[in-house]
Design a protein around this motif. Structure first.
Motif, PDB file in Angstrom:
ATOM      1  N   PRO A 151       0.906  -1.210  -0.069  1.00  9.67           N
ATOM      2  CA  PRO A 151       0.055   0.027   0.196  1.00  9.67           C
ATOM      3  C   PRO A 151       0.922   1.255  -0.177  1.00  9.67           C
ATOM      4  O   PRO A 151       1.958   1.358   0.406  1.00  9.67           O
ATOM      5  N   PHE A 152       0.582   2.313  -0.722  1.00  4.18           N
ATOM      6  CA  PHE A 152       1.201   3.488  -0.604  1.00  4.18           C
ATOM      7  C   PHE A 152       0.374   4.697  -0.425  1.00  4.18           C
ATOM      8  O   PHE A 152      -0.996   4.589  -0.562  1.00  4.18           O
ATOM      9  N   PHE A 153       0.892   5.854  -0.402  1.00  2.00           N
ATOM     10  CA  PHE A 153       0.254   7.067  -0.151  1.00  2.00           C
ATOM     11  C   PHE A 153       0.023   8.016  -1.383  1.00  2.00           C
ATOM     12  O   PHE A 153      -0.796   7.885  -2.226  1.00  2.00           O
ATOM     13  N   LYS A 154       1.113   9.026  -1.273  1.00  4.36           N
ATOM     14  CA  LYS A 154       1.107   9.927  -2.455  1.00  4.36           C
ATOM     15  C   LYS A 154       2.232   9.743  -3.535  1.00  4.36           C
ATOM     16  O   LYS A 154       2.146  10.518  -4.624  1.00  4.36           O
ATOM     17  N   GLU A 155       3.021   8.664  -3.485  1.00  5.07           N
ATOM     18  CA  GLU A 155       3.772   8.414  -4.455  1.00  5.07           C
ATOM     19  C   GLU A 155       4.156   6.851  -4.625  1.00  5.07           C
ATOM     20  O   GLU A 155       3.843   6.379  -3.655  1.00  5.07           O
ATOM     21  N   PHE A 156       4.384   6.556  -5.600  1.00 10.55           N
ATOM     22  CA  PHE A 156       4.676   5.118  -6.002  1.00 10.55           C
ATOM     23  C   PHE A 156       5.870   4.854  -7.009  1.00 10.55           C
ATOM     24  O   PHE A 156       6.291   5.763  -7.575  1.00 10.55           O
ATOM     25  N   VAL A 157       6.261   3.593  -6.844  1.00 10.14           N
ATOM     26  CA  VAL A 157       7.240   3.491  -8.032  1.00 10.14           C
ATOM     27  C   VAL A 157       6.798   2.354  -8.978  1.00 10.14           C
ATOM     28  O   VAL A 157       5.968   1.362  -8.711  1.00 10.14           O
ATOM     29  N   VAL A 158       6.988   2.871 -10.417  1.00  4.67           N
ATOM     30  CA  VAL A 158       6.635   1.901 -11.537  1.00  4.67           C
ATOM     31  C   VAL A 158       8.017   1.669 -12.226  1.00  4.67           C
ATOM     32  O   VAL A 158       8.753   2.489 -12.275  1.00  4.67           O
ATOM     33  N   ARG A 159       7.933   0.420 -12.844  1.00  6.81           N
ATOM     34  CA  ARG A 159       9.009  -0.066 -13.682  1.00  6.81           C
ATOM     35  C   ARG A 159       8.649  -0.068 -14.982  1.00  6.81           C
ATOM     36  O   ARG A 159       7.446  -0.542 -15.542  1.00  6.81           O
ATOM     37  N   ASP A 160       9.567   0.189 -15.890  1.00  7.08           N
ATOM     38  CA  ASP A 160       9.562   0.254 -17.418  1.00  7.08           C
ATOM     39  C   ASP A 160       9.911  -1.133 -18.026  1.00  7.08           C
ATOM     40  O   ASP A 160      11.057  -1.008 -18.027  1.00  7.08           O
ATOM     41  N   PRO A 161       9.346  -1.885 -18.264  1.00  6.90           N
ATOM     42  CA  PRO A 161       9.676  -3.209 -18.834  1.00  6.90           C
ATOM     43  C   PRO A 161      10.671  -2.788 -20.115  1.00  6.90           C
ATOM     44  O   PRO A 161      11.362  -3.925 -20.168  1.00  6.90           O
ATOM     45  N   SER A 162      10.681  -2.046 -20.618  1.00  7.07           N
ATOM     46  CA  SER A 162      11.525  -1.885 -21.913  1.00  7.07           C
ATOM     47  C   SER A 162      12.896  -1.109 -21.486  1.00  7.07           C
ATOM     48  O   SER A 162      13.674  -0.738 -22.314  1.00  7.07           O
ATOM     49  N   ARG A 163      13.007  -0.675 -20.126  1.00  3.10           N
ATOM     50  CA  ARG A 163      13.969  -0.198 -19.699  1.00  3.10           C
ATOM     51  C   ARG A 163      14.499   1.322 -20.412  1.00  3.10           C
ATOM     52  O   ARG A 163      15.775   1.148 -20.430  1.00  3.10           O
ATOM     53  N   GLN A 164      13.707   1.915 -20.596  1.00  2.00           N
ATOM     54  CA  GLN A 164      14.065   3.210 -21.286  1.00  2.00           C
ATOM     55  C   GLN A 164      13.588   4.540 -20.661  1.00  2.00           C
ATOM     56  O   GLN A 164      13.121   5.522 -21.012  1.00  2.00           O
ATOM     57  N   ILE A 165      14.236   4.573 -19.312  1.00  2.00           N
ATOM     58  CA  ILE A 165      13.778   5.745 -18.332  1.00  2.00           C
ATOM     59  C   ILE A 165      14.416   7.061 -18.952  1.00  2.00           C
ATOM     60  O   ILE A 165      13.747   8.169 -18.812  1.00  2.00           O
TER      61      ILE A 165
END
Lengths: 475, 487
Positions: A405-419
């Motif tokens: 559970p999270f509040f106002k921010e979160f981590v998401v991952r880019d499966p194509s790894r092109q951050i």
């Protein structure tokens, strides 16, 4: 070293100025040539230079400082506007950046009141008779922070969230007389963790870091590290990844070993989440930037520190206290000063001298404006919007790293790894999409930390999702 | 005009149901119960105890509170060692430009080129003013700068396998010096001052050995006098392999006149909120950038701003750095004001700052010394320390009495009872942004006070909002927050 002679040339600024005598531009001096002559006569010297005779000639600088020539207000304004134009302001873009500094809304009243000269051009209230405004504001700040956190006492603020955290740990070491060991949950802000190490390692204090599994820490893994030598546990909740840690369970484990609990909290969460005191924290610390203070590239910010009453005389920093004046009138003074460096010198609880008065004032004004209702609405708004954004991004192909559970921010991952490409695409469209976690953890260089404040709307989030849509890059 | 509304507390103004800021309802996930977003055990079970007030309440409350303060904008504020100079309004406006103030610390560097250039240029400017080549803008205050520099010195010695455990500080030093030494893991040892406030070279010699890491000096010293022994001190400290730290609190006296690096100092901090006009904010924020010599440079905190061609970036690749001493980059808002201040003056202007500050201080000194003796010399730099010892003996009027009575005359008090080495000390620092008329009026007030009825002076201040609060009770039975039951 990158610095040195090259750095002092500064042709970039000087080229915008004409050389020559520009002393006439200096607007802040008062003495006329006639004043100077009268003053020199009263002193009994012929020229100003004689006043510097106590400095041996061979130690004097025999040339002008190699710094840019003076600028008039018109020139300086143009120069600063040019510099400003080379930055992308959060106010001129959509900012989803967080990680301890947030683009929350600042009501006009905060800026208006805090820009009163009587507040911002005064100093530490050494003369309480002519500082009651600041002192009462400090006392109210301390009360507001106690109301927010549920703690017994608050100081009048420290430099920032990281300095509040290290000061809390130093206080816990002194209170517990356990000097050699502290345990830190690894989901703490990585820069706070670095500050703890900078301060503690040279003092011979071990900093044991329990890394999270996924995005939150396992309570048994922490409990296994607690012992009778441990001064305190430092846990951030919501943590650096935005997720909720089980502070109650961690506190219970700490109690068994007499370990104190320092919780790093998010002030904007407390209209929704339980308060640090409710979770068993002994010391609550926070970054107070979110309470009505501008981003200003990382500082000045506001270090919040509140704790149990029993630690009051070990607290660092300024504290305002209530008393009476000769006429029995209620008033306020700086108090418990025998803790402080100007009296106790090398035995002081901290070397901290000033607090962050102006930013504590801003936080107080902000909390007064928000009140219990506003803080509830703020928390709910951030919570709902962040969850909406996270769901939309997952629908667009991004992945969460856990289901914590999270509040106002979160981590998401880019499966194509092109951050990097996605951040760049965002810049081009005026969207600051999130913080690249690779800057601290190479293994997370495929992940963004995204914060969503109450300022963002449904359509703002749509734009974020549009920019970050996985098809957008390289097609 | 008595304004009782000012002294009510926010909490006493509170009325259930009243409010100011309103956050509009979320336009997404509007109807979803919170329990479906977060585990119910994490959710608050009761409302926060915050006050409920209207926007008008807040504005009137704080506006009225502000009028209870003395400030540089409203009064002469000769608070010694604090350099309470005029805070230029242009700096406020320029530091408030959207492209300056609304920058997130984790924005990509390509979106920060203007800010990074400003900070890079400031690093170079401070290196030039200090005569020390390596600069860290990270420390948040002067005391924080001291601590950071001492940590850098500790890391330097640790890397060389040298076990140095001591930091020497003069008895007249600001209390932060010994406190910082302790926090950096050193033993703080006091060195005596000679009668003129300079470091007692014999006492220094007796305490100086290869266990000493750093000797901390304030020059001009806290009596406002230039310590001519500085070169000799530096020579001796360097001879045992130690470093000299110069507390930059008094830089307002020597801008462009002499440089700490040229005096033999190895490290120093600036107080931009003093020297470079950053407003004092009712007690912060300040900033505490430090400048060090080449040898200590690699140990400074990370990151620093570097320039590569026309681009600026943050350099985190500093393997010997002590690490971080705070989050993010530094107290940038204060640094921006310092930058604007420095650019408003230029080289001639900064030197003139010190000339005028020293002129004003010497003029005051010349006018008051016959009634308030200045024990250590009849000239000074940017400030001086007078003593009320004689007045106390003859008329029973103390430094504190004078300070309090000055408030009635509409002047902020000087710093009193510091440094500890002067009895009944009154430390006066007029700064360069005051006029001869103001200084004359201040002198007239002092003259009148010394001739006033002693009982009247003891009872001062009589015109302020409150009078000599009971500080003992405040410390013995601390009330540090409001509660319902009163206070």
């Amino acid at each position: 070293m990158a610095l040195g002679a090259e750095a002092t040339k500064l042709e970039t600024i000087t080229e915008s100025c004409h050389s020559g005598e520009r002393a006439r531009l200096m607007a802040y001096f008062m003495n006329t040539p006639e004043d100077e002559q009268a003053m020199l006569a009263a002193i009994g010297v012929e020229q100003i230079e004689s006043l510097f005779d106590s400095i041996p000639a061979e130690l004097k600088l025999s040339r002008p400082l190699a710094i840019p020539e003076a600028m008039s207000e018109i020139e300086l304004t143009a120069h600063m506007q040019q510099l400003a134009a080379r930055n992308l302001a959060a106010s001129n873009s959509l900012c989803f950046l967080g990680g301890g500094a947030y683009d929350h809304f600042v009501p006009a009243v905060v800026d208006s009141l805090a820009s009163r000269g009587e507040f911002y051009t005064s100093y530490t209230p050494y003369q309480p008779e002519v500082s009651q405004g600041n002192l009462q504001a400090m006392f109210e700040y301390q009360t507001l922070i106690c109301q927010l956190t549920g703690m017994d006492v608050s100081n009048a603020s420290l430099y920032d969230g990281a300095s509040a955290t290290i000061e809390a740990v130093l206080m816990c070491r002194a209170v517990s007389r356990r000097e050699k060991r502290v345990v830190v949950v690894g989901s703490l802000h990585p820069e706070y963790r670095q500050v703890l190490e900078t301060y503690l390692v040279p003092l011979g204090c071990e900093v044991v870091v329990v890394e999270p599994s996924g995005e939150t820490v396992d309570v048994p893994a922490v409990a296994a590290q607690l012992n009778a030598e441990t001064a305190c546990l430092v846990v951030q909740h919501p943590n650096f990844f935005g997720c909720l840690e089980d502070v109650s369970a961690l506190s219970a484990a700490c109690r068994e070993q007499g370990v104190l609990v320092v919780q790093v909290f998010d002030p904007t969460s407390l209209g929704v989440l339980k308060r640090p005191a409710d979770l068993g924290a002994d010391v609550a610390v926070a970054e107070g930037q979110c309470l009505g203070n501008p981003l200003q590239f990382g500082g000045p910010y506001l270090g919040i520190l509140a704790c149990k009453e029993s630690f009051m005389r070990r607290m660092p920093g300024r504290i305002a206290g209530q008393t009476v004046s000769g006429t029995d009138r209620r008033c306020w003074v700086l108090t418990l000063q025998t803790r402080e460096q100007h009296i106790r010198r090398d035995k002081a609880t901290s070397n901290v001298c000033t607090n962050q008065g102006l930013f504590a004032l801003r936080a107080s004004i902000y909390l007064a404006l928000m009140g219990k209702q506003g803080m509830r609405e703020l928390g709910e708004s951030c919570l709902r919007k962040a969850h909406h954004a996270q769901r939309q991004l997952v629908a667009a192909g991004w992945e969460r790293r856990s289901d914590a559970p999270f509040f106002k921010e979160f981590v998401v991952r880019d499966p194509s790894r092109q951050i990097a490409e996605r951040i760049q695409a965002g810049i081009e469209q005026g969207v600051l999409v999130g913080v690249d976690l690779g800057r601290w953890w190479p293994e997370l260089s495929d992940s963004l930390l995204i914060a969503v404040t109450e300022k963002r709307t449904r359509s703002d989030i749509d734009r974020l999702v549009d920019v970050l849509a996985l098809k957008a890059v390289g097609v | 005009m008595r304004n009782r509304q000012a002294t009510q507390l926010l909490f006493e103004l509170s009325k259930p149901g009243r409010r100011a800021a309103v956050i509009p309802p979320s336009d997404v996930l509007t109807d979803e119960p919170l329990e479906s977003l977060l585990p119910s055990e994490a959710l608050a079970t009761e409302e926060l105890a915050l006050p409920e007030v209207a926007e008008g309440d807040v504005v009137r409350h704080y506006t009225n509170l502000s009028t209870l303060n003395m400030s540089v904008d409203t009064h002469f504020y000769p608070l010694g060692s604090c350099t309470m100079k005029y805070n230029p309004k242009r700096n406020e406006r320029l530091a408030g430009l959207g492209g300056v103030v609304d920058l997130h610390p984790y924005q990509p560097e390509s979106t920060l080129q203007g800010m990074l250039r400003l900070l890079y240029e400031l690093q170079g400017i401070l290196a030039e003013i200090s005569g020390l080549p390596a600069v860290s803008l990270q420390p948040a205050a002067g005391a924080h700068g001291e601590l950071t520099a001492l940590m850098a010195a500790a890391a330097y010695f640790a890397e060389r396998g040298e076990k140095r455990t001591k930091v020497l500080t003069p008895d007249s030093a600001h209390g932060t010096n010994p406190a910082s030494a302790t926090m950096a893991g050193f033993q703080a040892i006091t060195i005596r001052s000679a009668a003129d406030g300079s470091v007692d070279l014999d006492d220094l010699a007796s305490k100086l050995d290869d266990q000493v890491a750093v000797v901390m000096i304030t020059n001009p010293n806290t009596l406002g006098l230039f310590d001519k022994g500085i070169s000799e001190i530096a020579k001796r400290v360097h001879a045992v392999g130690g470093f000299v730290y110069l507390d930059g609190a008094n830089m307002n006296a020597i801008l462009g006149v002499t440089r700490p690096g040229d005096l033999g100092a190895d490290m120093m901090h600036f107080n931009p909120h003093k020297t470079f006009s950053g407003p004092h904010g009712g007690g912060g924020p300040g900033a505490g950038p430090i400048c060090v010599n080449e040898a200590l440079g690699p140990y400074l905190p990370s990151p620093m701003v570097v320039r590569e061609g026309d681009a600026y970036r943050l350099d985190y690749d500093r393997p010997r750095s002590i690490g971080r001493v705070r989050s993010f980059f530094g107290n940038v808002g204060v640094l921006v004001r310092a930058y604007c201040y420095i650019l408003s003056h230029g080289p001639a202007g900064l030197r003139k700052v010190s000339e005028q500050a020293v002129l004003n201080a010497n003029y005051l000194l010349a006018r008051v010394k016959h009634i308030l003796p200045v024990p250590h010399g009849d000239k000074c730099m940017h400030e001086f320390v007078a003593s009320a010892e004689r007045l106390k003996a003859t008329r029973g009027i103390t430094a504190m009495d004078i300070a309090k009575r000055l408030l009635d005359y509409g002047f902020h008090a000087p710093t009193v009872y510091f440094p500890l080495t002067v009895p009944e000390a009154l430390m006066v620092e007029p700064t360069e942004t005051e006029s001869k008329e103001t200084l004359d009026a201040f002198c007239e007030a002092l003259f009148r006070i010394t001739e006033e009825d002693a009982d009247l002076v003891h009872s001062a201040p009589t015109t302020t909002a409150v009078r000599r609060p009971d500080e003992l009770t405040a410390a013995r039975k601390p009330i540090v927050k409001w509660n319902h039951s009163g206070g």
